[in-house]
Design a protein around this motif. Structure first.
Motif, PDB file in Angstrom:
ATOM      1  N   UNK A   1      20.780  46.731  -2.144  1.00  0.00           N
ATOM      2  CA  UNK A   1      21.135  48.110  -2.502  1.00  0.00           C
ATOM      3  C   UNK A   1      20.767  48.425  -3.938  1.00  0.00           C
ATOM      4  N   UNK A   2      21.002  47.474  -4.850  1.00  0.00           N
ATOM      5  CA  UNK A   2      20.787  47.731  -6.276  1.00  0.00           C
ATOM      6  C   UNK A   2      19.571  47.015  -6.847  1.00  0.00           C
ATOM      7  N   UNK A   3      18.871  46.236  -6.010  1.00  0.00           N
ATOM      8  CA  UNK A   3      17.765  45.435  -6.521  1.00  0.00           C
ATOM      9  C   UNK A   3      18.263  44.529  -7.637  1.00  0.00           C
ATOM     10  N   UNK A   4      19.428  43.900  -7.397  1.00  0.00           N
ATOM     11  CA  UNK A   4      20.096  43.103  -8.428  1.00  0.00           C
ATOM     12  C   UNK A   4      20.630  41.816  -7.796  1.00  0.00           C
ATOM     13  N   UNK A   5      19.776  40.780  -7.666  1.00  0.00           N
ATOM     14  CA  UNK A   5      20.189  39.564  -6.957  1.00  0.00           C
ATOM     15  C   UNK A   5      21.312  38.787  -7.639  1.00  0.00           C
ATOM     16  N   UNK A   6      21.304  38.717  -8.977  1.00  0.00           N
ATOM     17  CA  UNK A   6      22.367  37.972  -9.668  1.00  0.00           C
ATOM     18  C   UNK A   6      23.706  38.664  -9.460  1.00  0.00           C
ATOM     19  N   UNK A   7      23.726  39.983  -9.611  1.00  0.00           N
ATOM     20  CA  UNK A   7      24.963  40.732  -9.412  1.00  0.00           C
ATOM     21  C   UNK A   7      25.423  40.656  -7.968  1.00  0.00           C
ATOM     22  N   UNK A   8      24.488  40.629  -7.017  1.00  0.00           N
ATOM     23  CA  UNK A   8      24.865  40.515  -5.610  1.00  0.00           C
ATOM     24  C   UNK A   8      25.606  39.226  -5.336  1.00  0.00           C
ATOM     25  N   UNK A   9      25.088  38.125  -5.880  1.00  0.00           N
ATOM     26  CA  UNK A   9      25.763  36.841  -5.686  1.00  0.00           C
ATOM     27  C   UNK A   9      27.132  36.831  -6.345  1.00  0.00           C
ATOM     28  N   UNK A  10      27.210  37.356  -7.562  1.00  0.00           N
ATOM     29  CA  UNK A  10      28.487  37.353  -8.268  1.00  0.00           C
ATOM     30  C   UNK A  10      29.498  38.258  -7.575  1.00  0.00           C
ATOM     31  N   UNK A  11      29.036  39.370  -6.999  1.00  0.00           N
ATOM     32  CA  UNK A  11      29.935  40.239  -6.251  1.00  0.00           C
ATOM     33  C   UNK A  11      30.562  39.485  -5.081  1.00  0.00           C
ATOM     34  N   UNK A  12      29.772  38.684  -4.392  1.00  0.00           N
ATOM     35  CA  UNK A  12      30.302  37.917  -3.263  1.00  0.00           C
ATOM     36  C   UNK A  12      31.385  36.954  -3.710  1.00  0.00           C
ATOM     37  N   UNK A  13      31.163  36.290  -4.863  1.00  0.00           N
ATOM     38  CA  UNK A  13      32.179  35.365  -5.360  1.00  0.00           C
ATOM     39  C   UNK A  13      33.412  36.105  -5.873  1.00  0.00           C
ATOM     40  N   UNK A  14      33.194  37.145  -6.641  1.00  0.00           N
ATOM     41  CA  UNK A  14      34.286  37.822  -7.344  1.00  0.00           C
ATOM     42  C   UNK A  14      35.142  38.659  -6.406  1.00  0.00           C
ATOM     43  N   UNK A  15      34.532  39.330  -5.454  1.00  0.00           N
ATOM     44  CA  UNK A  15      35.253  40.285  -4.614  1.00  0.00           C
ATOM     45  C   UNK A  15      35.529  39.739  -3.213  1.00  0.00           C
ATOM     46  N   UNK A  16      34.525  39.148  -2.573  1.00  0.00           N
ATOM     47  CA  UNK A  16      34.678  38.736  -1.173  1.00  0.00           C
ATOM     48  C   UNK A  16      35.381  37.383  -1.069  1.00  0.00           C
ATOM     49  N   UNK A  17      34.822  36.352  -1.678  1.00  0.00           N
ATOM     50  CA  UNK A  17      35.396  35.011  -1.552  1.00  0.00           C
ATOM     51  C   UNK A  17      36.592  34.797  -2.469  1.00  0.00           C
ATOM     52  N   UNK A  18      36.545  35.366  -3.673  1.00  0.00           N
ATOM     53  CA  UNK A  18      37.652  35.191  -4.600  1.00  0.00           C
ATOM     54  C   UNK A  18      37.647  33.853  -5.310  1.00  0.00           C
ATOM     55  N   UNK A  19      36.526  33.119  -5.249  1.00  0.00           N
ATOM     56  CA  UNK A  19      36.419  31.846  -5.971  1.00  0.00           C
ATOM     57  C   UNK A  19      34.941  31.547  -6.229  1.00  0.00           C
ATOM     58  N   UNK A  20      34.699  30.476  -7.020  1.00  0.00           N
ATOM     59  CA  UNK A  20      33.338  30.109  -7.412  1.00  0.00           C
ATOM     60  C   UNK A  20      33.078  28.642  -7.059  1.00  0.00           C
ATOM     61  N   UNK A  21      33.429  28.231  -5.863  1.00  0.00           N
ATOM     62  CA  UNK A  21      33.252  26.836  -5.469  1.00  0.00           C
ATOM     63  C   UNK A  21      31.775  26.450  -5.500  1.00  0.00           C
ATOM     64  N   UNK A  22      31.496  25.234  -5.962  1.00  0.00           N
ATOM     65  CA  UNK A  22      30.116  24.783  -6.114  1.00  0.00           C
ATOM     66  C   UNK A  22      29.376  24.773  -4.786  1.00  0.00           C
ATOM     67  N   UNK A  23      30.046  24.391  -3.709  1.00  0.00           N
ATOM     68  CA  UNK A  23      29.367  24.280  -2.423  1.00  0.00           C
ATOM     69  C   UNK A  23      28.928  25.637  -1.885  1.00  0.00           C
ATOM     70  N   UNK A  24      29.529  26.711  -2.395  1.00  0.00           N
ATOM     71  CA  UNK A  24      29.180  28.049  -1.914  1.00  0.00           C
ATOM     72  C   UNK A  24      28.012  28.665  -2.676  1.00  0.00           C
ATOM     73  N   UNK A  25      27.698  28.118  -3.852  1.00  0.00           N
ATOM     74  CA  UNK A  25      26.743  28.785  -4.738  1.00  0.00           C
ATOM     75  C   UNK A  25      25.351  28.858  -4.129  1.00  0.00           C
ATOM     76  N   UNK A  26      24.836  27.729  -3.623  1.00  0.00           N
ATOM     77  CA  UNK A  26      23.447  27.694  -3.157  1.00  0.00           C
ATOM     78  C   UNK A  26      23.193  28.654  -1.992  1.00  0.00           C
ATOM     79  N   UNK A  27      23.992  28.614  -0.907  1.00  0.00           N
ATOM     80  CA  UNK A  27      23.701  29.540   0.195  1.00  0.00           C
ATOM     81  C   UNK A  27      23.847  31.002  -0.192  1.00  0.00           C
TER      82      UNK A  27
END
Length: 541
Positions: free
Chosen positions: A183-209
């Motif tokens: 939507x925003x052409x912003x891959x770094x922000x897209x990944x961080x949005x998933x951690x910050x809003x959807x998952x609510x954590x930054x677990x290492x095993x989730x980062x790569x996928x």
């Protein structure tokens, strides 16, 4: 063994053994599918927009010169009629049990309490409702529906593989990340949005996928739309010390816009629903009335209609006067509250960006009048205001900061935004007791602001931890202390403490309420401890 079974065993074994290459590949696949889902949603909105107003995209203000006020009223009204029919169909088919389109809050709830399960039919119907709503000009955002569609498509991919609950939740994050990135052409922000809003954590095993999905979604969008951002942003001039000092008041002003927007959206939805039930007015019949009201607002101020990116771009370029900016802020808040309260589909991401851009542009004009032309200019403050209001509304300060950085490539603007959005988010969440998504999830009784400890007590039921018994061999009076099989763990543990019991029989609520099991106090506490340990490991490994 069938090929599907082989793939399923490989994925499950790879995940449970701690080897996640299979999930990385799934992340790429989800990124492709969710990226194209976001593109399809955007093109469908543009198509309906062209049919209804003869203007594609979010160009309602451009169409104002060629359309009469009556047309601006009739198009949202017609859209409301169609949305009402779709809601009616969803209600009759039991796809939309609450007679509303689904959004980001439902993805968060699926992650928190349903082990990442998202049903396909409600998700696809919600996307159709959002396309119709936004295409006919009501005031809402397309990113929320895109995130839900991305999560729905991710769940469709994950379900046949029989993934563990943790992997299914990661797939939800992949779908959301890809949708935001596309939507925003912003891959770094897209990944961080998933951690910050959807998952609510930054677990290492989730980062790569999730990173793989977000980058893939952005690549898909760039292939079709190029490297241009969602809306035009003028060059950001270097900021002076005075400009940076002026950011602090802007943070307070951003909270002053975000707080009434969040409270109005939550309470407006509740109030309209309560009044409709008192009047015996079916909920699926609300959109035509809401469309009429939004259309009347749009007839006088077409800039508030639709997603609003055109008006946002004009504000960033300093194209509006301070008086008009103040009026558009008020009208946009009202129009968006009406849109969401009267059961149209859409999100709050775009409206919050719009509100922030208008606020920042107006504030920037005042600062320029004081400092002269030597400062950073209106665009600098408009960009900071845009991120501050949206970050406070969404409860995602880091994601919005990165979105601004990826859209502007301005380090100074990002630093200024980090200050403003921190102030705005703290003040807003303190006043509203959580982000807008958390408040929406609370409608179902789940308080996500207290973390996993509270959610576990609200999701594990007595039947999940009881020792089953043959009820034909068990007798007991109904007056004997007992719990029911659908009681939540929190109620069971509270019952044991209040009654000073070490255990109790479990009864069904139906029929003669036979005894179907037994729960010991120790078993309840052990189940709680195991669930806490599992959640802790998921969030930190």
């Amino acid at each position: 063994m069938t090929p599907l079974r082989r793939v399923r065993r490989f994925v499950v074994n790879s995940f449970t053994d701690g080897r996640t290459p299979a999930l990385w590949l799934l992340g790429v696949l989800v990124g492709i599918v969710a990226g194209y889902g976001a593109i399809a949603l955007r093109l469908a909105i543009d198509g309906i927009r062209w049919l209804s107003l003869r203007e594609a995209g979010a160009q309602a203000a451009i169409a104002a010169d060629s359309l009469s006020p009556l047309q601006f009223i009739m198009v949202p009204l017609a859209g409301g009629c169609i949305v009402g029919l779709l809601l009616y169909a969803g209600e009759r088919l039991k796809w939309l049990t609450e007679t509303r389109a689904l959004g980001i809050a439902d993805v968060i709830e699926a992650r928190a309490v349903r082990n990442g399960r998202v049903e396909a039919a409600p998700g696809l119907l919600s996307s159709l409702i959002a396309v119709t709503s936004l295409g006919t000009g009501v005031s809402a955002g397309r990113e929320g529906p895109a995130v839900h569609l991305g999560a729905t498509l991710a769940a469709l991919i994950a379900r046949p593989l029989g993934l563990p609950a943790r992997a299914a939740r990661i797939m939800l994050g992949c779908g959301a990340a890809a949708a935001v990135a596309a939507s925003f052409n912003a891959p770094v922000a897209g990944a961080l949005f998933a951690f910050e809003v959807i998952l609510g954590h930054y677990a290492l095993r989730s980062i790569a996928p999730i990173a793989a999905a977000s980058v893939t979604g952005a690549v898909v969008a760039r292939i079709h739309f190029g490297a241009t951002p969602a809306f035009a942003i003028p060059p950001i001039e270097p900021a002076s010390i005075a400009d940076m000092a002026a950011i602090v008041p802007l943070g307070f002003l951003a909270a002053g816009v975000a707080i009434p927007f969040v409270i109005g959206t939550i309470r407006g939805t509740r109030l309209v629903t309560e009044q409709a039930r008192k009047l015996h007015w079916p909920l699926w019949a609300l959109p035509p009335l809401g469309g009429l009201m939004v259309g009347v607002i749009g007839a006088f101020a077409p800039e508030v209609l639709g997603v609003g990116y055109e008006a946002t771009a004009v504000a960033l370029a300093g194209g509006y006067g301070i008086g008009l900016l103040a009026g558009l802020i008020c009208l946009k808040i009202v129009a968006t509250i009406i849109t969401l309260s009267f059961r149209f589909g859409g999100g709050v991401f775009s409206p919050s960006l719009y509100l922030g851009a208008m606020l920042g542009a107006g504030y920037g004009a005042l600062v320029v009048n004081v400092l002269g032309e030597e400062g950073a200019g209106i665009a600098f403050f408009a960009v900071v205001g845009m991120g501050a209001v949206s970050g406070a509304v969404l409860g995602a300060p880091l994601s919005t900061t990165l979105i601004v950085f990826e859209l502007t490539a301005s380090y100074e603007a990002s630093i200024a935004l980090l200050v403003a959005v921190s102030l705005a988010t703290v003040l807003t969440t303190t006043a509203t007791k959580g982000s807008i998504f958390h408040k929406q999830v609370e409608r179902h009784g789940y308080d996500l602001t207290k973390g996993n400890a509270r959610v576990i007590l609200q999701t594990i039921r007595a039947r999940d931890i009881m020792t089953p018994v043959d009820n034909s061999e068990v007798t007991g009076e109904l007056e004997e202390p007992h719990v029911y099989e659908d009681d939540y763990l929190g109620r069971v543990m509270g019952f044991f403490s209040a009654e000073k019991l070490d255990g109790a029989p479990v009864r069904l609520r139906s029929g003669d309420q036979p005894i179907v099991g037994y729960i010991a106090k120790a078993d309840a506490h052990a189940a709680y401890a195991r669930a806490l340990q599992t959640a802790h490991e998921e969030e930190h490994r």
